[in-house]
Design a protein around this motif. Structure first.
Motif, PDB file in Angstrom:
ATOM      1  N   GLY A  88       1.177  -1.251   0.171  1.00  0.00           N
ATOM      2  CA  GLY A  88      -0.167   0.144  -0.016  1.00  0.00           C
ATOM      3  C   GLY A  88       0.803   1.187  -0.098  1.00  0.00           C
ATOM      4  N   MET A  89       1.663   1.079   0.758  1.00  0.00           N
ATOM      5  CA  MET A  89       2.600   2.316   1.150  1.00  0.00           C
ATOM      6  C   MET A  89       3.527   2.419  -0.478  1.00  0.00           C
ATOM      7  N   GLY A  90       3.639   1.359  -1.280  1.00  0.00           N
ATOM      8  CA  GLY A  90       4.211   1.259  -2.232  1.00  0.00           C
ATOM      9  C   GLY A  90       4.164   2.383  -3.149  1.00  0.00           C
ATOM     10  N   SER A  91       2.724   1.539  -3.190  1.00  0.00           N
ATOM     11  CA  SER A  91       1.653   2.358  -4.218  1.00  0.00           C
ATOM     12  C   SER A  91       1.881   3.762  -3.726  1.00  0.00           C
ATOM     13  N   PHE A  92       1.050   3.773  -2.870  1.00  0.00           N
ATOM     14  CA  PHE A  92       1.486   5.348  -2.255  1.00  0.00           C
ATOM     15  C   PHE A  92       2.430   6.639  -3.213  1.00  0.00           C
ATOM     16  N   ILE A  93       3.571   5.817  -2.193  1.00  0.00           N
ATOM     17  CA  ILE A  93       4.726   6.652  -2.685  1.00  0.00           C
ATOM     18  C   ILE A  93       5.327   7.059  -3.821  1.00  0.00           C
ATOM     19  N   ARG A  94       4.772   5.945  -4.724  1.00  0.00           N
ATOM     20  CA  ARG A  94       5.162   5.725  -6.298  1.00  0.00           C
ATOM     21  C   ARG A  94       4.384   6.303  -6.843  1.00  0.00           C
ATOM     22  N   LEU A  95       2.977   6.191  -6.823  1.00  0.00           N
ATOM     23  CA  LEU A  95       2.156   6.940  -7.450  1.00  0.00           C
ATOM     24  C   LEU A  95       2.791   8.807  -6.937  1.00  0.00           C
ATOM     25  N   HIS A  96       2.364   8.872  -5.476  1.00  0.00           N
ATOM     26  CA  HIS A  96       2.234  10.331  -5.232  1.00  0.00           C
ATOM     27  C   HIS A  96       4.244  11.495  -5.611  1.00  0.00           C
ATOM     28  N   LEU A  97       4.995  10.626  -6.023  1.00  0.00           N
ATOM     29  CA  LEU A  97       6.045  11.046  -6.839  1.00  0.00           C
ATOM     30  C   LEU A  97       6.167  11.068  -7.868  1.00  0.00           C
ATOM     31  N   LYS A  98       4.952  10.169  -8.707  1.00  0.00           N
ATOM     32  CA  LYS A  98       4.608  10.530  -9.771  1.00  0.00           C
ATOM     33  C   LYS A  98       4.084  12.015 -10.070  1.00  0.00           C
ATOM     34  N   ASN A  99       3.442  12.128  -9.288  1.00  0.00           N
ATOM     35  CA  ASN A  99       2.574  13.379  -9.933  1.00  0.00           C
ATOM     36  C   ASN A  99       3.059  14.495  -8.970  1.00  0.00           C
TER      37      ASN A  99
END
Length: 390
Positions: free
Chosen positions: A97-108
């Motif tokens: 969950g945190m992996g997905s959150f961090i990856r997408l937030h950094l992408k944004n």
């Protein structure tokens, strides 16, 4: 008239604010007597919840869980406990969950075109990640703690446990991916309210048989209370989330108003309050030095909150008159409450703590809302002319 065409000249300020380029497509919405133009999002900047964003990590976590239960060599998997379905969901859910959150937030952040906002989001990312990770872990632990009460001694075979694991971890990953699209100052405030209310209510309910109100409000976090970690964790997470919210709001504001010393002083007050709230949870009201430290943190929180209340006319001169009067009224209410407890001993310690904490947190949340409205909300109006072209 059927072939008549029209054009609208958009002011340069609006074009710059929206980062529009020549040939950019705008959406036209006509509603009753109003007309609205909005930029059309491209595929690169749409916040879509693609299924693969949460299903792929869920499948990978499920495969790891399947190998784990085979390694356990136990044909039956309990719902809760040390080596249980709940433990696996919490562990793998936190990682994926945190992996997905961090990856997408950094992408944004990488796709952000506003350089100031990009730098601000990058600066706040570590604190945001830490806060969200704590909230996710706390929410999952609380959820399975409640599920354990409902389905005591529940056990499953390996296949059923694997299916349930996939369902639970998919929900966790979906919620974390969806959270990325919601990150904003109002969302952080709502998250803070939910964290405090839910955590404190759970602590109250689980200690109702101990008659905690005959001791004090802080009894909920002592060694004598049941599941005292829920109360202490709530205050610790609330303090960290409060500090994150302050950063999230004040960093961009102070970049815009670099010489605004009053905002700097207000930020110091609020950061001090966040640290006091965190300390109250981290230092349980147990006998000895912890009791002294806990009471000191609580009293400093009262002082740190009452100070900006009394100075609100100077700290936020542009705030509306209603909020200024409310601030002074809240400060007066805290003084009266303190007199009723310290002066004539009319209030019990529990009532005093609940009233003071309720007044302080309510005012702090309203303060953040007013700051957000004063400095963050921008609504520009322009006059345009509709021209006929042949």
């Amino acid at each position: 008239m059927a072939n008549q065409r029209y054009e609208i000249e958009i002011p340069e300020e609006a074009v710059n604010d929206l980062d529009l380029t020549d040939g950019a497509k705008l959406g036209l919405v006509v509603n009753d007597a109003s007309l609205t133009l909005t930029p059309v999002l491209t595929e690169n900047n749409k916040q879509e919840l693609s299924i693969r964003r949460f299903l792929v990590p869920s499948f990978l976590a499920t495969i790891a869980f399947a190998f784990w239960i085979l390694w356990q060599k136990n044909p039956l998997i309990p719902l809760t406990g040390d080596s249980s379905l709940a433990t696996a969901v919490i562990f793998f859910g936190e990682i994926t969950g945190m992996g997905s959150f961090i990856r997408l937030h950094l992408k944004n952040i990488r796709q952000e075109k506003d350089l100031i906002k990009k730098k601000t989001d990058t600066r706040l990312a570590p604190t945001l990640f830490f806060s969200i990770a704590l909230i996710q872990a706390f929410a999952m632990i609380a959820f399975f703690w409640a599920i354990g009460y409902l389905f005591q001694a529940a056990i499953f075979d390996r296949l059923t446990a694997t299916i349930l694991f996939f369902v639970f971890v998919s929900i966790v990953n979906y919620l974390m991916v969806y959270t990325v699209t919601l990150i904003s100052t109002p969302f952080m405030m709502v998250l803070l309210i939910i964290t405090i209310v839910c955590g404190v209510l759970v602590a109250m309910v689980t200690n109702s048989r101990l008659l905690w109100w005959q001791h004090n409000f802080s009894f909920l976090g002592t060694a004598k209370a049941h599941f005292s970690w829920t109360f202490n964790a709530t205050l610790i997470i609330a303090g960290i989330l409060w500090g994150t919210l302050i950063d999230y709001l004040f960093v961009p504001i102070q970049k815009r108003y670099k010489q605004h010393h009053r905002l700097t002083i207000l930020r110091v007050f609020l950061t001090f309050d966040a640290l006091c709230l965190l300390a109250i949870g981290a230092l349980p009201n147990n006998p000895g030095l912890l009791h002294i430290a806990h009471d000191t943190a609580a009293n400093l929180l009262i002082v740190g909150t009452g100070g900006p209340m009394l100075l609100i006319y100077w700290l936020l001169p542009n705030a509306n008159r209603e909020f200024k009067l409310f601030s002074l009224g809240t400060a007066l209410s805290m003084v009266v409450t303190a007199f009723l407890f310290y002066g004539i001993r009319y209030l019990s310690l529990t009532a005093f703590e609940i009233i003071i904490l309720g007044l302080g947190i309510s005012w702090l949340l309203l303060l953040m809302q007013n700051i957000h409205m004063l400095y963050e909300t921008k609504s520009q109006s322009y006059q345009v002319t509709l021209k006929s072209i042949e």
